[in-house]
Write a protein that holds these residues in place. Structure first.
Motif, mmCIF file in Angstrom:
data_model
loop_
_atom_site.group_PDB
_atom_site.id
_atom_site.type_symbol
_atom_site.label_atom_id
_atom_site.label_comp_id
_atom_site.label_asym_id
_atom_site.label_seq_id
_atom_site.Cartn_x
_atom_site.Cartn_y
_atom_site.Cartn_z
ATOM 1 N N LEU A 160 0.901 -1.318 -0.121
ATOM 2 C CA LEU A 160 0.038 -0.037 0.140
ATOM 3 C C LEU A 160 1.050 1.347 0.066
ATOM 4 N N PHE A 161 2.156 1.121 0.661
ATOM 5 C CA PHE A 161 2.821 2.399 0.817
ATOM 6 C C PHE A 161 4.077 2.274 -0.096
ATOM 7 N N LYS A 162 4.117 1.485 -1.110
ATOM 8 C CA LYS A 162 5.276 1.232 -1.946
ATOM 9 C C LYS A 162 5.161 2.436 -2.862
ATOM 10 N N GLN A 163 5.952 3.252 -3.482
ATOM 11 C CA GLN A 163 5.912 4.161 -4.620
ATOM 12 C C GLN A 163 6.046 3.265 -5.697
ATOM 13 N N PRO A 164 5.635 3.631 -6.754
ATOM 14 C CA PRO A 164 5.627 3.204 -7.964
ATOM 15 C C PRO A 164 6.933 3.012 -8.647
ATOM 16 N N GLU A 165 7.554 2.194 -9.212
ATOM 17 C CA GLU A 165 8.679 2.348 -10.028
ATOM 18 C C GLU A 165 8.759 3.501 -11.164
ATOM 19 N N GLN A 166 9.911 4.153 -11.009
ATOM 20 C CA GLN A 166 9.942 5.231 -11.764
ATOM 21 C C GLN A 166 10.617 4.580 -13.428
ATOM 22 N N PRO A 167 9.725 4.973 -14.495
ATOM 23 C CA PRO A 167 10.373 4.413 -15.806
ATOM 24 C C PRO A 167 11.729 4.981 -15.968
#
Length: 524
Positions: free
Chosen positions: A502-509
């Motif tokens: 829930l608190f993970k930030q999406p990986e940046q492309p």
């Protein structure tokens, strides 16, 4: 994410043109550019043949805008007009004139006769379906159906604009051959409910919503019947723990169920209730479950019935916060009588699953005994026993809404996209996978929702959040086990990872050179 009805989409378009002081043609240009950007970013000028089939309404107009921008950026484009009527929209005609100004290869007119036989579409080509939009209200004619079948026969990648042509937004199609089977659908502003229903989801493998800048106030303030539930929607529901809280702060779940040979259902539900965060869990089962439960789950307390094989008397001296009942319960006459007696005296919030639902369906007067906002979690056959048969998915939803309103209950329709129903509102879940089609998965869900309810989540929030966590945990487990080897216990084991996610930030492309994108223009 809100899922807007056809009528709300039309209203939003109209309001946007008024408030932003643009024409409907400008809004169409904006939509077409967004589709172009999506394709251009992925193709980077690749010379794969692109066949764009446009109807003569606004969906066809969107296709013409796309075709024009693809042509001016050097793509290999062939454009066709499915010309089966003389009722052309104003914005279609404007964009038909515009495309003729940028190419000598004018769109080919298909006059609803056998004049598409010479069109060659290779398996490695791309088809863009812009024939019909959300306004369709009748099945396409036989000639158009043959065209759609040509799309399928070609094996080419098919991209639909807004909605696969031939698919309605508010009813099931009469003939699946009369609908485009899209590999991908780019839907304006929000997806459509039909992308998530068992009978209609098959018409698009994947979808993506494109923001075309509909008026923000309208999007924020407009109430919709349907909401799509993903991480963004459940994160505000989450209740963080305080430093000085203790197990008593997180409620006491009582799981009532089991019969000879089905104690595993109680085991799974009890473990899931603990893993979802309940402070205390007690399992109530027949005597035959005592040793296995005490041995397998030392964290769970156990109370047993006097009967060795079935629950025949529900009697306990604890004060549970919530009761989950029905898993593995059985349908014996004595159990049915005990279940009825329990409902008559119970005032504790309930989650009812499996045989609890089947016992309710056998004697529907018991539904009047349920506490308000009792949570029912039926699979399709259990739902049918409760509400009766339905003609199609839309009638099913209508009957469930009426059932929910009549008895003031929350109904979770379990499926590939489980739908939580309360009164007139639908909440469509986005997590989960086919590996969850395995014994005990529903028992785990009962435990998860019961555990959340014990932690003082509102019943509706507990259901929505519980379904999301259950599916997300299964998605995480899938990475190690795959569809075939995923079992219910795995879903419990990765519940903690579902919370952490829930608190993970999406990986940046990765930073890559961006494709040149056209500027919006009105071309007035």
């Amino acid at each position: 994410m809100k899922l807007f009805s056809k009528e709300q989409i039309y209203e939003g378009d109209k309001l946007t043109t008024e408030l932003q002081k643009i024409s409907s043609t400008d809004l169409m240009e904006r939509a077409g550019i967004q589709i172009f950007n999506w394709i251009h970013m992925r193709m980077q000028g690749a010379q794969v043949p692109i066949h764009i089939f446009c109807g003569i309404g606004n969906n066809g107009g969107d296709g013409l805008v796309l075709a024009r921008h693809l042509i001016t950026h050097g793509y290999n484009v062939e454009t066709y007009i499915v010309n089966c009527s003389d009722k052309r929209s104003k914005d279609f005609l404007i964009n038909y004139d515009r495309i003729k100004n940028v190419t000598k290869n004018w769109p080919k007119m298909l006059s609803c006769k056998n004049d598409f036989e010479d069109i060659v579409i290779g398996a490695d080509d791309i088809i863009v379906d812009a024939v019909f939009g959300i306004g369709l209200n009748r099945s396409p004619n036989a000639w158009v159906q043959k065209l759609f079948q040509k799309f399928s026969a070609s094996k080419a990648f098919t991209l639909s604009i807004d909605i696969p042509s031939g698919l309605y937004t508010d009813k099931v199609v009469e003939d699946e051959k009369a609908v485009v089977h899209a590999n991908y659908t780019l839907s304006f502003q929000s997806p459509k409910l039909v992308f998530f229903l068992p009978e209609t989801a098959k018409y698009t493998v994947q979808w993506e919503a494109l923001d075309i800048n509909i008026d923000r106030d309208y999007l924020m303030k407009t109430e919709t019947e349907v909401e799509l539930i993903s991480k963004h929607e459940v994160l505000p529901i989450y209740k963080p723990r305080e430093k000085f809280s203790h197990k008593g702060s997180f409620g006491h779940v009582l799981i009532i169920g089991g019969s000879y040979g089905k104690i595993g259902a109680v085991n799974l539900a009890s473990r899931a209730a603990l893993s979802s965060g309940a402070g205390l869990v007690t399992a109530y089962s027949p005597k035959c479950g005592y040793h296995s439960l005490q041995t397998a789950i030392p964290e769970v307390m156990v109370i047993t019935d006097d009967d060795e094989t079935h629950i025949t008397n529900i009697n306990y001296d604890i004060e549970p916060t919530v009761i989950g009942i029905g898993v593995g319960l059985g349908l014996s006459a004595r159990t049915a009588k005990t279940f009825e007696a329990f409902l008559k005296r119970n005032t504790t919030p309930l989650v009812i699953d499996a045989d609890g639902l089947n016992l309710l369906s056998k004697k529907k007067t018991l539904l009047k005994l349920l506490p308000e906002k009792t949570i029912l979690t039926p699979h399709p056959k259990e739902l049918e026993r409760l509400i009766g048969k339905w003609y199609d998915d839309f009638e099913k939803l209508k009957k469930v809404k009426a059932f929910s309103k009549k008895y003031d209950v929350i109904v979770l329709i379990k499926g590939a996209n489980s739908i939580t129903v309360y009164n007139e509102k639908l909440y469509v879940n986005t997590t989960g996978n086919p590996g969850m089609a395995t014994a005990g998965s529903g028992d785990v869900l009962t435990g998860v929702i019961s555990g959340l309810l014990a932690q003082a989540y509102d019943p509706l929030a507990a259901t929505i959040f519980g379904v999301y966590l259950h599916g997300k945990s299964a998605d995480i487990s899938l990475e190690d086990y795959g569809y075939q080897s995923l079992i219910a216990s795995h879903i419990i084991e990765t519940m903690g990872e579902a919370y952490i996610d829930l608190f993970k930030q999406p990986e940046q492309p990765k930073v890559e050179e961006q494709a040149q994108q056209p500027q919006e223009q009105s071309n007035k």
